[in-house]
Design a protein around this motif. Structure first.
Motif, PDB file in Angstrom:
ATOM      1  N   LEU A 128       0.827  -1.205   0.000  1.00  0.00           N
ATOM      2  CA  LEU A 128       0.000   0.000   0.000  1.00  0.00           C
ATOM      3  C   LEU A 128       0.862   1.256   0.000  1.00  0.00           C
ATOM      4  CD1 LEU A 128      -2.757   1.407   0.215  1.00  0.00           C
ATOM      5  CD2 LEU A 128      -2.546   1.209   2.697  1.00  0.00           C
ATOM      6  N   GLY A 129       1.942   1.251   0.757  1.00  0.00           N
ATOM      7  CA  GLY A 129       2.835   2.405   0.794  1.00  0.00           C
ATOM      8  C   GLY A 129       3.468   2.686  -0.547  1.00  0.00           C
ATOM      9  N   LEU A 130       3.938   1.644  -1.216  1.00  0.00           N
ATOM     10  CA  LEU A 130       4.545   1.827  -2.538  1.00  0.00           C
ATOM     11  C   LEU A 130       3.519   2.299  -3.558  1.00  0.00           C
ATOM     12  CD1 LEU A 130       6.928  -1.250  -2.679  1.00  0.00           C
ATOM     13  CD2 LEU A 130       7.520   1.133  -2.294  1.00  0.00           C
ATOM     14  N   ALA A 131       2.302   1.759  -3.475  1.00  0.00           N
ATOM     15  CA  ALA A 131       1.248   2.187  -4.408  1.00  0.00           C
ATOM     16  C   ALA A 131       0.873   3.646  -4.175  1.00  0.00           C
ATOM     17  CB  ALA A 131       0.026   1.293  -4.258  1.00  0.00           C
ATOM     18  N   LEU A 132       0.801   4.059  -2.910  1.00  0.00           N
ATOM     19  CA  LEU A 132       0.487   5.456  -2.603  1.00  0.00           C
ATOM     20  C   LEU A 132       1.585   6.392  -3.106  1.00  0.00           C
ATOM     21  CD1 LEU A 132      -1.060   5.279   0.962  1.00  0.00           C
ATOM     22  CD2 LEU A 132      -2.168   6.110  -1.097  1.00  0.00           C
ATOM     23  N   ILE A 133       2.830   5.986  -2.944  1.00  0.00           N
ATOM     24  CA  ILE A 133       3.936   6.821  -3.433  1.00  0.00           C
ATOM     25  C   ILE A 133       3.855   6.955  -4.953  1.00  0.00           C
ATOM     26  CG2 ILE A 133       6.440   6.917  -3.728  1.00  0.00           C
ATOM     27  CD1 ILE A 133       6.698   5.714  -0.925  1.00  0.00           C
ATOM     28  N   ALA A 134       3.645   5.836  -5.649  1.00  0.00           N
ATOM     29  CA  ALA A 134       3.574   5.879  -7.112  1.00  0.00           C
ATOM     30  C   ALA A 134       2.396   6.725  -7.585  1.00  0.00           C
ATOM     31  CB  ALA A 134       3.462   4.458  -7.664  1.00  0.00           C
ATOM     32  N   ALA A 135       1.237   6.566  -6.961  1.00  0.00           N
ATOM     33  CA  ALA A 135       0.066   7.355  -7.353  1.00  0.00           C
ATOM     34  C   ALA A 135       0.292   8.839  -7.089  1.00  0.00           C
ATOM     35  CB  ALA A 135      -1.170   6.866  -6.605  1.00  0.00           C
ATOM     36  N   ASN A 136       0.900   9.164  -5.962  1.00  0.00           N
ATOM     37  CA  ASN A 136       1.157  10.567  -5.639  1.00  0.00           C
ATOM     38  C   ASN A 136       2.151  11.194  -6.602  1.00  0.00           C
ATOM     39  OD1 ASN A 136      -0.459  11.377  -3.395  1.00  0.00           O
ATOM     40  ND2 ASN A 136       0.724   9.997  -2.109  1.00  0.00           N
ATOM     41  N   VAL A 137       3.174  10.460  -6.980  1.00  0.00           N
ATOM     42  CA  VAL A 137       4.162  10.996  -7.926  1.00  0.00           C
ATOM     43  C   VAL A 137       3.498  11.279  -9.279  1.00  0.00           C
ATOM     44  CG1 VAL A 137       6.239  10.415  -9.232  1.00  0.00           C
ATOM     45  CG2 VAL A 137       6.181  10.038  -6.779  1.00  0.00           C
ATOM     46  N   LEU A 138       2.669  10.354  -9.743  1.00  0.00           N
ATOM     47  CA  LEU A 138       1.983  10.568 -11.023  1.00  0.00           C
ATOM     48  C   LEU A 138       1.019  11.745 -10.962  1.00  0.00           C
ATOM     49  CD1 LEU A 138       1.269   6.885 -12.089  1.00  0.00           C
ATOM     50  CD2 LEU A 138       2.937   8.467 -13.075  1.00  0.00           C
ATOM     51  N   LEU A 139       0.249  11.832  -9.877  1.00  0.00           N
ATOM     52  CA  LEU A 139      -0.693  12.947  -9.749  1.00  0.00           C
ATOM     53  C   LEU A 139       0.023  14.277  -9.574  1.00  0.00           C
ATOM     54  CD1 LEU A 139      -3.516  11.402  -7.537  1.00  0.00           C
ATOM     55  CD2 LEU A 139      -3.574  11.910  -9.972  1.00  0.00           C
ATOM     56  N   LEU A 140       1.141  14.275  -8.860  1.00  0.00           N
ATOM     57  CA  LEU A 140       1.912  15.509  -8.701  1.00  0.00           C
ATOM     58  C   LEU A 140       2.475  15.966 -10.035  1.00  0.00           C
ATOM     59  CD1 LEU A 140       3.071  17.664  -6.809  1.00  0.00           C
ATOM     60  CD2 LEU A 140       5.055  16.173  -6.500  1.00  0.00           C
ATOM     61  N   ALA A 141       2.947  15.034 -10.847  1.00  0.00           N
ATOM     62  CA  ALA A 141       3.446  15.400 -12.181  1.00  0.00           C
ATOM     63  C   ALA A 141       2.318  15.958 -13.046  1.00  0.00           C
ATOM     64  CB  ALA A 141       4.083  14.188 -12.848  1.00  0.00           C
ATOM     65  N   ALA A 142       1.146  15.339 -12.976  1.00  0.00           N
ATOM     66  CA  ALA A 142       0.003  15.836 -13.755  1.00  0.00           C
ATOM     67  C   ALA A 142      -0.434  17.214 -13.275  1.00  0.00           C
ATOM     68  CB  ALA A 142      -1.163  14.849 -13.660  1.00  0.00           C
ATOM     69  N   LEU A 143      -0.476  17.410 -11.954  1.00  0.00           N
ATOM     70  CA  LEU A 143      -0.877  18.718 -11.417  1.00  0.00           C
ATOM     71  C   LEU A 143       0.135  19.788 -11.792  1.00  0.00           C
ATOM     72  CD1 LEU A 143      -2.797  20.450  -9.722  1.00  0.00           C
ATOM     73  CD2 LEU A 143      -1.423  19.833  -7.726  1.00  0.00           C
ATOM     74  N   THR A 144       1.401  19.471 -11.701  1.00  0.00           N
ATOM     75  CA  THR A 144       2.430  20.463 -12.034  1.00  0.00           C
ATOM     76  C   THR A 144       2.358  20.850 -13.511  1.00  0.00           C
ATOM     77  OG1 THR A 144       3.853  19.567 -10.304  1.00  0.00           O
ATOM     78  CG2 THR A 144       4.895  20.938 -11.971  1.00  0.00           C
ATOM     79  N   GLY A 145       2.228  19.866 -14.379  1.00  0.00           N
ATOM     80  CA  GLY A 145       2.115  20.173 -15.804  1.00  0.00           C
ATOM     81  C   GLY A 145       0.852  20.943 -16.137  1.00  0.00           C
ATOM     82  N   GLY A 146      -0.276  20.523 -15.578  1.00  0.00           N
ATOM     83  CA  GLY A 146      -1.534  21.218 -15.818  1.00  0.00           C
ATOM     84  C   GLY A 146      -1.537  22.622 -15.250  1.00  0.00           C
ATOM     85  N   MET A 147      -0.953  22.765 -14.058  1.00  0.00           N
ATOM     86  CA  MET A 147      -0.886  24.072 -13.417  1.00  0.00           C
ATOM     87  C   MET A 147      -0.043  25.034 -14.250  1.00  0.00           C
ATOM     88  SD  MET A 147       1.052  24.890  -9.851  1.00  0.00           S
ATOM     89  CE  MET A 147       2.585  24.368 -10.560  1.00  0.00           C
TER      90      MET A 147
END
Length: 129
Positions: free
Chosen positions: A45-64
């Motif tokens: 669960l920890g690894l999945a949360l880290i991977a999901a957060n990294v992907l969402l952070l990249a998407a938010l940064t690019g979209g922002m």
């Protein structure tokens, strides 16, 4: 105010998105390197949360950034982005320690990133679905 930035609403949205992205970055930066975090590395669960957060952070940064470039002046983009980077550690330090480290912090950041991405899509329609 129009001489400084004519689109104040977009500036406020950009500031919110930049604050969420920078705070999320600080939380995620504490999770790496994974060798120092055996509590997260041992849990799937920890690894999945880290991977999901990294992907969402990249998407938010690019979209922002796409939203900021389309809606704001460069000077406003740089100043508000700088303020977000400058004050995000303060937002990070306000959280209780148990919320910052571990699965709880990752879950909070995941929820914040999902909410910010939803708002960004609602306000700026930067992602073509």
């Amino acid at each position: 105010m129009d001489m400084i930035e004519p689109n104040v609403a977009a500036l406020a949205w950009f500031a919110l998105f930049a604050g969420v992205a920078c705070t999320g970055f600080y939380v995620l930066a504490g999770m790496f390197p994974l060798e120092t975090r055996p509590d997260l590395r041992a849990r799937p669960l920890g690894l999945a949360l880290i991977a999901a957060n990294v992907l969402l952070l990249a998407a938010l940064t690019g979209g922002m950034l796409a939203y900021g470039v389309a809606e704001l002046r460069w000077s406003s983009l740089v100043i508000v982005g700088g303020f977000a980077i400058l004050f995000a550690p303060g937002l990070f330090n306000v959280w209780p320690q148990r919320w910052r480290d571990g699965v709880a912090g990752l879950a909070i950041v995941l929820a914040a990133l999902c909410g910010a991405l939803g708002l960004l899509q609602q306000v700026g329609a930067v992602f073509v679905l």
